[in-house]
Design a protein around this motif. Structure first.
Motif, PDB file in Angstrom:
ATOM      1  N   TYR A  13       5.350   0.778  -7.870  1.00  0.00           N
ATOM      2  CA  TYR A  13       4.514   1.745  -8.094  1.00  0.00           C
ATOM      3  C   TYR A  13       3.386   1.395  -9.231  1.00  0.00           C
ATOM      4  O   TYR A  13       2.463   1.892  -9.542  1.00  0.00           O
ATOM      5  CB  TYR A  13       5.071   2.951  -8.951  1.00  0.00           C
ATOM      6  N   SER A  14       3.500  -0.186  -9.280  1.00  0.00           N
ATOM      7  CA  SER A  14       2.337  -0.455 -10.286  1.00  0.00           C
ATOM      8  C   SER A  14       0.862  -1.085  -9.706  1.00  0.00           C
ATOM      9  O   SER A  14       1.317  -1.150  -8.418  1.00  0.00           O
ATOM     10  CB  SER A  14       2.912  -1.803 -10.828  1.00  0.00           C
ATOM     11  N   GLY A  15       0.207  -1.205 -10.346  1.00  0.00           N
ATOM     12  CA  GLY A  15      -1.114  -1.671  -9.914  1.00  0.00           C
ATOM     13  C   GLY A  15      -1.810  -0.888  -8.616  1.00  0.00           C
ATOM     14  O   GLY A  15      -1.836   0.148  -8.722  1.00  0.00           O
ATOM     15  N   SER A  16      -2.219  -1.776  -7.475  1.00  0.00           N
ATOM     16  CA  SER A  16      -2.734  -0.759  -6.431  1.00  0.00           C
ATOM     17  C   SER A  16      -1.623  -0.411  -5.646  1.00  0.00           C
ATOM     18  O   SER A  16      -1.849   0.099  -4.620  1.00  0.00           O
ATOM     19  CB  SER A  16      -3.780  -1.941  -5.742  1.00  0.00           C
ATOM     20  N   LYS A  17      -0.239  -0.700  -5.857  1.00  0.00           N
ATOM     21  CA  LYS A  17       0.841  -0.211  -4.937  1.00  0.00           C
ATOM     22  C   LYS A  17       0.656  -0.813  -3.391  1.00  0.00           C
ATOM     23  O   LYS A  17       1.196  -0.093  -2.760  1.00  0.00           O
ATOM     24  CB  LYS A  17       0.814   1.374  -5.136  1.00  0.00           C
ATOM     25  N   THR A  18       0.386  -2.260  -3.616  1.00  0.00           N
ATOM     26  CA  THR A  18       0.198  -2.998  -2.248  1.00  0.00           C
ATOM     27  C   THR A  18       0.812  -4.128  -2.417  1.00  0.00           C
ATOM     28  O   THR A  18       1.524  -4.294  -3.148  1.00  0.00           O
ATOM     29  CB  THR A  18      -1.389  -2.761  -1.724  1.00  0.00           C
ATOM     30  N   LEU A  19       0.455  -5.045  -1.397  1.00  0.00           N
ATOM     31  CA  LEU A  19       1.077  -6.202  -1.425  1.00  0.00           C
ATOM     32  C   LEU A  19       1.125  -7.183  -2.561  1.00  0.00           C
ATOM     33  O   LEU A  19       2.197  -7.708  -2.852  1.00  0.00           O
ATOM     34  CB  LEU A  19       0.553  -7.315  -0.266  1.00  0.00           C
ATOM     35  N   LYS A  20      -0.060  -7.361  -3.190  1.00  0.00           N
ATOM     36  CA  LYS A  20      -0.131  -8.072  -4.492  1.00  0.00           C
ATOM     37  C   LYS A  20       1.035  -7.695  -5.377  1.00  0.00           C
ATOM     38  O   LYS A  20       1.841  -8.464  -5.866  1.00  0.00           O
ATOM     39  CB  LYS A  20      -1.207  -7.876  -5.085  1.00  0.00           C
ATOM     40  N   ASP A  21       1.120  -6.375  -5.620  1.00  0.00           N
ATOM     41  CA  ASP A  21       1.999  -5.741  -6.403  1.00  0.00           C
ATOM     42  C   ASP A  21       3.504  -6.000  -6.246  1.00  0.00           C
ATOM     43  O   ASP A  21       4.387  -6.094  -7.119  1.00  0.00           O
ATOM     44  CB  ASP A  21       1.860  -4.285  -6.768  1.00  0.00           C
ATOM     45  N   ALA A  22       3.652  -5.975  -4.816  1.00  0.00           N
ATOM     46  CA  ALA A  22       5.035  -6.278  -4.342  1.00  0.00           C
ATOM     47  C   ALA A  22       5.537  -7.678  -4.507  1.00  0.00           C
ATOM     48  O   ALA A  22       6.716  -7.980  -4.914  1.00  0.00           O
ATOM     49  CB  ALA A  22       5.139  -6.034  -2.691  1.00  0.00           C
ATOM     50  N   VAL A  23       4.643  -8.650  -4.583  1.00  0.00           N
ATOM     51  CA  VAL A  23       4.769 -10.208  -4.787  1.00  0.00           C
ATOM     52  C   VAL A  23       5.240 -10.005  -6.199  1.00  0.00           C
ATOM     53  O   VAL A  23       6.210 -10.882  -6.611  1.00  0.00           O
ATOM     54  CB  VAL A  23       3.545 -11.005  -4.414  1.00  0.00           C
ATOM     55  N   ASN A  24       4.328  -9.348  -6.965  1.00  0.00           N
ATOM     56  CA  ASN A  24       4.656  -9.516  -8.681  1.00  0.00           C
ATOM     57  C   ASN A  24       5.877  -9.016  -8.881  1.00  0.00           C
ATOM     58  O   ASN A  24       6.772  -9.803  -9.658  1.00  0.00           O
ATOM     59  CB  ASN A  24       3.587  -8.588  -9.249  1.00  0.00           C
ATOM     60  N   GLU A  25       6.304  -7.968  -8.336  1.00  0.00           N
ATOM     61  CA  GLU A  25       7.600  -7.225  -8.510  1.00  0.00           C
ATOM     62  C   GLU A  25       8.875  -8.294  -7.960  1.00  0.00           C
ATOM     63  O   GLU A  25       9.907  -8.449  -8.803  1.00  0.00           O
ATOM     64  CB  GLU A  25       7.881  -6.088  -7.856  1.00  0.00           C
TER      65      GLU A  25
END
Length: 400
Positions: free
Chosen positions: A162-174
């Protein structure tokens, strides 16, 4: 060699391993073991056997008769969409899952945008009896919900981000955050991004694509193609498609980025055209960022290309002018997708449709050999195609 990297994982000035100290042992072990198993005959034999008997390789090199007449060239599609799980992502997932087992890992974590990498990882984890956890942005979960259902059906735990733009970049972050707190797990990165040795591993595993292209063209009496065209986000299918042709300057290599609503808008994911040098997810590369180095939100109708960076190998190839980068908007990609459906009866993934859109941007000499990597099948995107069709190609707003 254009693809040459140094021992620290740098392609020219790009790459490296900029990671928290807590992950250093993991990364060092991964590099050490990969260097061993990359050359291990028995490991490679098992890997190739699974690709043949389970994944369905080699994938066809399909000649597009009607397409070729329209564009005055001999156009072939490398049909990665016909792999088991529907994309090129399975090539990498199989290899890294085998490596994870050699490392004694029992739990796999991964990120996904379009869901194809997530499905590939969930599939291989089921095959190899590994626990599977997939991080996926909330927005991507909504627009690729059918893939979410498939991942869950295969036994994967899908974690919404649910963080950031809630797309691929944020999935990598998590995924990276989870890995830091759970270093006993194995992080199975899906593209040629991240800290060394991941860009090397993924490009090596995906090199099966261009390896097969060379063999298949030879059987047709063709020494080498004039063009190879691939879509590019992080760059896994582009790396695989270009790999064995990087040192043949007679082959023109084209990578097509997702321009979203246009490179002059804030709704874009065209990293090469709109980005600058910076560090993202553990490597030095090109990044969409502001003057303070903060990563900018991205947008593309294609979840798999909706990423604010690019693999370090591709950044180096751009700087060395070995690969020519193009960009296509949402509308251009959608129209290219519909054209393939109409002319050849094939529904491409929205990611692949960006590569197809390049045909309208190039003037081909008669009978030039053009290879386009069809990286994935488009059933996951059929709702978006339908929305676009209903809007009669007139609406330039984002379709979510």
């Amino acid at each position: 060699m254009f693809s040459k990297r140094n021992k620290n994982g740098f392609y020219g000035e790009f790459g490296g391993s900029f990671i928290p100290e807590m992950l250093r042992d993991n990364i060092n072990e991964l590099e050490e073991k990969y260097n061993i198993y990359q050359k291990d005959i028995e490991f490679q034999k098992i890997y190739r056997k699974i690709l043949k008997n389970y994944v369905g390789r080699p994938t066809p090199l399909f000649f597009c008769k009607t397409y070729s007449k329209r564009y005055n060239a001999k156009i072939y599609l490398k049909r990665e969409d016909l792999n088991h799980t529907g994309s090129h992502k399975i090539n990498n997932a199989i290899g890294q899952s085998l490596l994870a087992k050699k490392l004694g890992k029992k739990k796999i974590i991964a990120e996904t945008g379009a869901g194809q990498h997530g499905i590939a990882v969930a599939t291989t984890c089921s095959l190899m009896n590994l626990e599977c956890m997939i991080f996926m942005g909330e927005i991507d979960m909504h627009r690729q919900y059918s893939n979410v259902l498939i991942m869950k059906s295969l036994g994967a735990k899908v974690i919404p981000v649910y963080s950031g733009s809630k797309t691929l970049k944020d999935a990598v972050n998590e995924s990276i955050r989870y890995w830091i707190n759970n270093p006993e797990s194995y992080y199975l990165i899906g593209s040629t991004v991240g800290p060394h040795p991941y860009p090397m591993i993924v490009s090596d595993l995906q090199s099966i694509i261009s390896e097969e292209i060379k063999i298949q063209l030879k059987k047709k009496g063709i020494i080498y193609p004039n063009y190879i065209i691939s879509c590019i986000g992080g760059g896994s299918n582009a790396a695989g498609s270009f790999y064995h042709y990087l040192d043949n300057k007679k082959v023109k290599l084209l990578a097509v980025e997702a321009a979203g609503l246009g490179i002059h808008t804030k709704k874009t994911a065209a990293t090469i055209f709109c980005g600058s040098k910076g560090i993202l997810h553990g490597s030095m590369t090109f990044v969409l960022q502001n003057q303070d180095g903060q990563v900018l939100p991205t947008y593309s109708i294609s979840p798999g290309l909706d990423y604010p960076g690019i693999g370090p190998m591709h950044a180096d190839l751009f700087m060395k002018k070995r690969v020519k980068f193009l960009h296509s908007t949402d509308n251009e990609a959608l129209q290219a997708g519909f054209e393939l459906m109409k002319l050849e009866g094939i529904i491409p993934a929205l990611e692949s449709a960006h590569a197809l859109s390049a045909l309208k941007k190039i003037f081909f000499k008669k009978n030039e050999i053009v290879i386009i990597t069809l990286s994935g099948r488009g059933d996951k995107d059929i709702n978006v195609y339908n929305q676009f069709m209903n809007k009669n190609f007139l609406n330039h707003e984002p379709i979510t």
